[in-house]
Write a protein that holds these residues in place. Structure first.
Motif, PDB file in Angstrom:
ATOM      1  N   ILE A  10       0.862  -1.183   0.000  1.00  0.00           N
ATOM      2  CA  ILE A  10       0.000   0.000   0.000  1.00  0.00           C
ATOM      3  C   ILE A  10       0.896   1.229   0.000  1.00  0.00           C
ATOM      4  N   ALA A  11       0.636   2.123  -0.935  1.00  0.00           N
ATOM      5  CA  ALA A  11       1.381   3.379  -1.017  1.00  0.00           C
ATOM      6  C   ALA A  11       0.397   4.535  -0.940  1.00  0.00           C
ATOM      7  N   THR A  12       0.745   5.535  -0.149  1.00  0.00           N
ATOM      8  CA  THR A  12      -0.146   6.681  -0.001  1.00  0.00           C
ATOM      9  C   THR A  12       0.624   7.990  -0.031  1.00  0.00           C
ATOM     10  N   ASP A  13       0.025   8.971  -0.664  1.00  0.00           N
ATOM     11  CA  ASP A  13       0.497  10.341  -0.553  1.00  0.00           C
ATOM     12  C   ASP A  13       0.227  10.824   0.875  1.00  0.00           C
ATOM     13  N   LEU A  14       0.842  11.924   1.253  1.00  0.00           N
ATOM     14  CA  LEU A  14       0.648  12.459   2.605  1.00  0.00           C
ATOM     15  C   LEU A  14      -0.272  13.679   2.608  1.00  0.00           C
ATOM     16  N   ASP A  15       0.268  14.832   2.302  1.00  0.00           N
ATOM     17  CA  ASP A  15      -0.451  16.091   2.503  1.00  0.00           C
ATOM     18  C   ASP A  15      -1.659  16.210   1.577  1.00  0.00           C
ATOM     19  N   GLY A  16      -2.803  16.415   2.198  1.00  0.00           N
ATOM     20  CA  GLY A  16      -4.040  16.499   1.453  1.00  0.00           C
ATOM     21  C   GLY A  16      -4.669  15.148   1.178  1.00  0.00           C
ATOM     22  N   THR A  17      -3.994  14.073   1.604  1.00  0.00           N
ATOM     23  CA  THR A  17      -4.537  12.724   1.419  1.00  0.00           C
ATOM     24  C   THR A  17      -4.778  12.082   2.779  1.00  0.00           C
ATOM     25  N   ILE A  18      -3.726  11.653   3.473  1.00  0.00           N
ATOM     26  CA  ILE A  18      -3.926  11.130   4.832  1.00  0.00           C
ATOM     27  C   ILE A  18      -3.493  12.132   5.895  1.00  0.00           C
ATOM     28  N   VAL A  19      -2.835  13.205   5.474  1.00  0.00           N
ATOM     29  CA  VAL A  19      -2.465  14.272   6.410  1.00  0.00           C
ATOM     30  C   VAL A  19      -3.285  15.505   6.056  1.00  0.00           C
ATOM     31  N   PRO A  20      -4.237  15.896   6.902  1.00  0.00           N
ATOM     32  CA  PRO A  20      -5.050  17.080   6.601  1.00  0.00           C
ATOM     33  C   PRO A  20      -4.187  18.335   6.537  1.00  0.00           C
ATOM     34  N   HIS A  21      -4.610  19.277   5.716  1.00  0.00           N
ATOM     35  CA  HIS A  21      -3.851  20.525   5.600  1.00  0.00           C
ATOM     36  C   HIS A  21      -3.914  21.351   6.888  1.00  0.00           C
ATOM     37  N   ILE A  25      -2.820  13.891  11.792  1.00  0.00           N
ATOM     38  CA  ILE A  25      -3.270  12.622  11.223  1.00  0.00           C
ATOM     39  C   ILE A  25      -4.276  12.001  12.184  1.00  0.00           C
ATOM     40  N   SER A  26      -5.389  11.530  11.678  1.00  0.00           N
ATOM     41  CA  SER A  26      -6.453  11.032  12.555  1.00  0.00           C
ATOM     42  C   SER A  26      -6.104   9.666  13.132  1.00  0.00           C
ATOM     43  N   ASP A  27      -6.661   9.378  14.303  1.00  0.00           N
ATOM     44  CA  ASP A  27      -6.477   8.065  14.926  1.00  0.00           C
ATOM     45  C   ASP A  27      -7.026   6.956  14.034  1.00  0.00           C
ATOM     46  N   ARG A  28      -8.116   7.231  13.350  1.00  0.00           N
ATOM     47  CA  ARG A  28      -8.718   6.236  12.457  1.00  0.00           C
ATOM     48  C   ARG A  28      -7.760   5.867  11.329  1.00  0.00           C
ATOM     49  N   THR A  29      -7.095   6.870  10.760  1.00  0.00           N
ATOM     50  CA  THR A  29      -6.133   6.614   9.689  1.00  0.00           C
ATOM     51  C   THR A  29      -4.963   5.785  10.197  1.00  0.00           C
ATOM     52  N   VAL A  30      -4.434   6.170  11.349  1.00  0.00           N
ATOM     53  CA  VAL A  30      -3.313   5.423  11.928  1.00  0.00           C
ATOM     54  C   VAL A  30      -3.711   3.978  12.189  1.00  0.00           C
ATOM     55  N   ALA A  31      -4.902   3.763  12.727  1.00  0.00           N
ATOM     56  CA  ALA A  31      -5.362   2.407  13.042  1.00  0.00           C
ATOM     57  C   ALA A  31      -5.493   1.563  11.779  1.00  0.00           C
ATOM     58  N   ALA A  32      -5.987   2.159  10.703  1.00  0.00           N
ATOM     59  CA  ALA A  32      -6.158   1.420   9.451  1.00  0.00           C
ATOM     60  C   ALA A  32      -4.812   0.980   8.888  1.00  0.00           C
ATOM     61  N   PHE A  33      -3.842   1.882   8.903  1.00  0.00           N
ATOM     62  CA  PHE A  33      -2.521   1.521   8.383  1.00  0.00           C
ATOM     63  C   PHE A  33      -1.804   0.547   9.314  1.00  0.00           C
ATOM     64  N   ARG A  34      -2.016   0.686  10.604  1.00  0.00           N
ATOM     65  CA  ARG A  34      -1.399  -0.256  11.541  1.00  0.00           C
ATOM     66  C   ARG A  34      -1.935  -1.672  11.314  1.00  0.00           C
ATOM     67  N   LYS A  35      -3.227  -1.787  11.063  1.00  0.00           N
ATOM     68  CA  LYS A  35      -3.816  -3.093  10.787  1.00  0.00           C
ATOM     69  C   LYS A  35      -3.199  -3.708   9.535  1.00  0.00           C
ATOM     70  N   ALA A  36      -3.040  -2.898   8.493  1.00  0.00           N
ATOM     71  CA  ALA A  36      -2.419  -3.397   7.263  1.00  0.00           C
ATOM     72  C   ALA A  36      -0.985  -3.846   7.526  1.00  0.00           C
ATOM     73  N   HIS A  37      -0.258  -3.063   8.293  1.00  0.00           N
ATOM     74  CA  HIS A  37       1.126  -3.409   8.634  1.00  0.00           C
ATOM     75  C   HIS A  37       1.182  -4.730   9.394  1.00  0.00           C
ATOM     76  N   GLU A  38       0.279  -4.918  10.330  1.00  0.00           N
ATOM     77  CA  GLU A  38       0.248  -6.155  11.122  1.00  0.00           C
ATOM     78  C   GLU A  38      -0.097  -7.370  10.266  1.00  0.00           C
ATOM     79  N   LEU A  39      -0.783  -7.143   9.155  1.00  0.00           N
ATOM     80  CA  LEU A  39      -1.116  -8.227   8.229  1.00  0.00           C
ATOM     81  C   LEU A  39       0.037  -8.544   7.277  1.00  0.00           C
TER      82      LEU A  39
END
Length: 220
Positions: A10-21, A25-39
């Motif tokens: 999984i590749a993601t841009d930062l600013d304006g995508t998962i990092v609000p201007h 960074i929201s807890d929900r976003t961090v949790a989603a990526f952490r789950k992917a990492h754990e998988l």
């Protein structure tokens, strides 16, 4: 289409995508990526930022690698170390400056290499305020080693970013790669020829033996 039930990268841009201007960074976003990492899914943060701007990402996630400076740097996020870099030689930087001074009157330059940021006195700094308080009359004074990024700004908004990009693409065809991230900034970003976020990400996927069908990417 993704092969199997889940992606392998999984590749993601930062600013304006998962990092609000305008926020963290929201807890929900961090949790989603952490789950992917754990998988076991490989995570790449892909950005125009230089490594020195990655502290908030490292602190928020605590895992992953990064492609920084619009593809010019492969960066070990957790160990704060550049692993590979694709740079513009000094002679290319000088050619870029020479061509754009003619085709974009009013342009002023900044450049980045290593941990350093240098700018012309008339280049208006938006983000690295205080990093180079003095500046130089002409950026040629600081073109002394290969750089991972050059920036060109029309400080009086003589051209929009879109207009600057159109002109620079024509003038620097076969010389460098040019992009912009904000159409209202009168700013273009310049990398070595053939260097982009997408190109470096594709290189990382190929090294891992992955195809496009194994990967998910979002953002610009």
């Amino acid at each position: 289409m993704i092969s199997g039930n889940r992606p392998k990268l999984i590749a993601t841009d930062l600013d304006g995508t998962i990092v609000p201007h305008m926020g963290p960074i929201s807890d929900r976003t961090v949790a989603a990526f952490r789950k992917a990492h754990e998988l076991g899914i490989e995570i790449f943060f892909v950005t125009g930022r230089p490594p020195r701007w990655m502290v908030d990402v490292r602190e928020a996630f605590g895992f992953g690698n990064a492609i920084c400076a619009n593809g010019a740097l492969l960066y070990d996020l957790m160990n704060n170390k550049v692993l590979e870099q694709w740079l513009m030689p000094t002679e290319v930087q000088l050619e870029i400056v020479q061509r754009l001074r003619i085709s974009l009157p009013g342009i002023h330059f900044a450049l980045e290499y290593g941990e350093e940021f240098h700018r012309e006195k008339q280049y208006t700094t938006r983000w690295d305020i205080g990093r180079d308080n003095v500046g130089v009359d002409l950026i040629e004074e600081k073109i002394t080693e290969p750089a991972f990024k050059m920036l060109g700004r029309c400080v009086k908004n003589e051209f929009t970013s879109d207009q600057m990009l159109e002109i620079a693409l024509r003038e620097l065809d076969g010389v460098a790669n040019i992009t912009h991230s904000n159409s209202s900034e009168s700013l273009i970003e310049i990398s070595a020829l053939g260097v982009s976020k997408g190109q470096t990400l594709a290189k990382m996927a190929e090294r891992a033996g992955l195809t496009a069908a194994d990967c998910v990417s979002f953002g610009d």
